[in-house]
Design an enzyme around this catalytic site. Structure first.
Site, mmCIF file in Angstrom:
data_model
loop_
_atom_site.group_PDB
_atom_site.id
_atom_site.type_symbol
_atom_site.label_atom_id
_atom_site.label_comp_id
_atom_site.label_asym_id
_atom_site.label_seq_id
_atom_site.Cartn_x
_atom_site.Cartn_y
_atom_site.Cartn_z
ATOM 1 N N GLU A 1 33.601 -47.397 -53.720
ATOM 2 C CA GLU A 1 33.955 -48.798 -53.461
ATOM 3 C C GLU A 1 35.231 -49.184 -54.206
ATOM 4 O OE1 GLU A 1 29.743 -48.151 -52.558
ATOM 5 O OE2 GLU A 1 31.007 -47.666 -54.267
ATOM 6 N N GLY B 1 36.330 -42.624 -73.898
ATOM 7 C CA GLY B 1 35.497 -43.795 -74.114
ATOM 8 C C GLY B 1 35.896 -44.946 -73.201
ATOM 9 N N SER C 1 33.644 -46.017 -69.800
ATOM 10 C CA SER C 1 32.492 -46.706 -69.206
ATOM 11 C C SER C 1 31.549 -47.263 -70.262
ATOM 12 C CB SER C 1 31.713 -45.748 -68.297
ATOM 13 O OG SER C 1 32.502 -45.353 -67.193
ATOM 14 N N GLU D 1 44.559 -37.856 -63.987
ATOM 15 C CA GLU D 1 43.315 -37.103 -63.785
ATOM 16 C C GLU D 1 43.281 -36.403 -62.435
ATOM 17 O OE1 GLU D 1 38.526 -37.852 -64.453
ATOM 18 O OE2 GLU D 1 39.861 -39.541 -64.135
#
Length: 399
Positions: free
Chosen positions: A380, A133, A135, A250
């Site tokens: 970005e 949980g 974004s 990750e």
């Protein structure tokens, strides 16, 4: 840098290969190759059962360095061996990836003994599934602007209220680790906490699938309306530190598994290009060679990082890896359709507007890979991390 496989690693490889050959049969063999990006809806019952099969065999949590949580001990090179063998036989896409490769390392690094003892064994057994949980609408790559909030109730528990989006496997998960604002009036990276929220809270947790370009719904919106959470990892107010630590985990051994999958996708594209004659086009041939060379470079970079040879660039190594594979996979997806010609844009001959459409693997590859440079941290954001943390450039002024 030395990153080779010794005798013990090759013995481990034989053990892993034998186990997979003996257990990837019947209903599990039917799920082989299913459940990857863009097809995570496929073979759901078999893949959930496969998680328990992996857990019973002791193959979940090979990178966990602590005893007593139900996983077998393995060195870093043996973790790589397992990842390679798993991908080689195209074993089913993992349902437990988020719990094993994201939550578990985070609890080992930041959690309490009580939290590790409660949450790691069920993950190692393949019994409890997790989702992430992070974004939110308006807080994706700029995660620090999140608005989901949590406050203490009269019993000292946290009550979580807000919305998360692009939540993989939320419709299957038993738990969700949630980054929420626990200090009223705080801004940006301050006042955040990393909470563990059970998903089975009717009326307090609602999951809504998001239909994608591929026609599938791996991602979801999740709405929390006073959802109860009792565990905070790393201490109240330290959520940003914990969340950033998780994102670094990750990009570990699992990236090698991903790259082996990429290799199989590249081979499929080359076979198609050869069959259609597209490979005789020098431009296409050049693209194939470049993709092959870039994939080899990604593997060497991943091994270099795992072997501890990243040096002063270690802080930016996860961002470099993300930049490399995101753009590469998009270019592969575009080439997959180019070598097939105009027919690549055509669906099944028997499709009707009132029926769900089915994509083949290369069409799904193209559509799903459009998001590769956005999810998991946009290009970005990755470039900003490298600029600030590795190159030491001035931080971007906040508006």
């Amino acid at each position: 840098m030395e990153f080779g496989f010794g005798d013990a690693d090759e013995a481990f490889r034989r053990e892993a290969r034998q186990w997979l050959e003996e257990h990837l049969v019947g209903r599990f063999a039917a799920a082989a190759g299913r459940g990857g990006p863009g097809s995570e809806h496929e073979g759901a019952p078999e893949r959930r059962a496969w998680e328990r099969e992996l857990g019973f065999g002791g193959w979940i949590g090979l990178g966990w360095d602590r005893d007593g949580y139900g996983n077998r001990v393995a060195t870093l090179t043996q973790q790589v061996v397992w990842a390679e063998e798993y991908a080689r036989v195209r074993a089913p896409g993992r349902y437990g990836h988020i719990g094993e490769n994201l939550l578990a390392p985070t609890l080992l690094a930041y959690g309490s003994d009580e939290q590790r003892g409660r949450f790691l064994p069920p993950v190692a057994r393949g019994e409890e599934l997790w989702c992430q949980g992070y974004s939110e609408p308006g807080a994706g790559s700029d995660l620090a602007s999140l608005r989901t909030a949590a406050a203490r109730d009269g019993d000292g528990r946290w009550r979580v209220t807000g919305q998360k989006v692009w939540t993989s496997l939320a419709h299957e998960a038993d738990w969700c680790f949630v980054l929420a604002r626990t200090q009223a009036g705080s801004r940006r990276h301050h006042g955040l906490s990393f909470l563990l929220v059970p998903m089975d809270q009717p009326g307090r947790v609602e999951v809504r699938p998001i239909r994608q370009l591929t026609g599938t719904s791996e991602f979801n919106e999740v709405f929390f309306d006073g959802a109860v959470a009792e565990d905070v990892v790393g201490g109240e107010g330290n959520g940003w530190r914990v969340a950033m630590g998780l994102l670094a985990f990750e990009r570990g051994v699992s990236t090698l598994t991903q790259q082996i999958g990429f290799q199989e996708e590249l081979r499929a594209v080359v076979r198609t290009a050869d069959a259609t004659g597209a490979l005789r086009d020098p431009v296409v041939a050049d693209q194939v060679v470049r993709l092959w060379a870039e994939l080899r470079t990604m593997r060497w970079n991943a091994l270099r990082t795992l072997g501890g040879a990243a040096g002063d660039g270690a802080a930016g190594a996860p961002s470099v890896a993300k930049l490399l594979w995101g753009g590469w996979h998009q270019r592969l997806g575009a080439l997959a359709l180019r070598v097939r010609g105009a027919g690549a844009a055509v669906g099944p001959a028997d499709w009707t507007p009132d029926a769900p459409y089915e994509l083949d693997e290369q069409q799904r590859l193209f559509l799903f890979s459009r998001a590769d440079t956005v999810y998991g941290g946009s290009d970005e954001i990755q470039r900003t991390i490298i600029a600030e943390r590795v190159l030491g450039l001035p931080k971007e002024a906040l508006s």
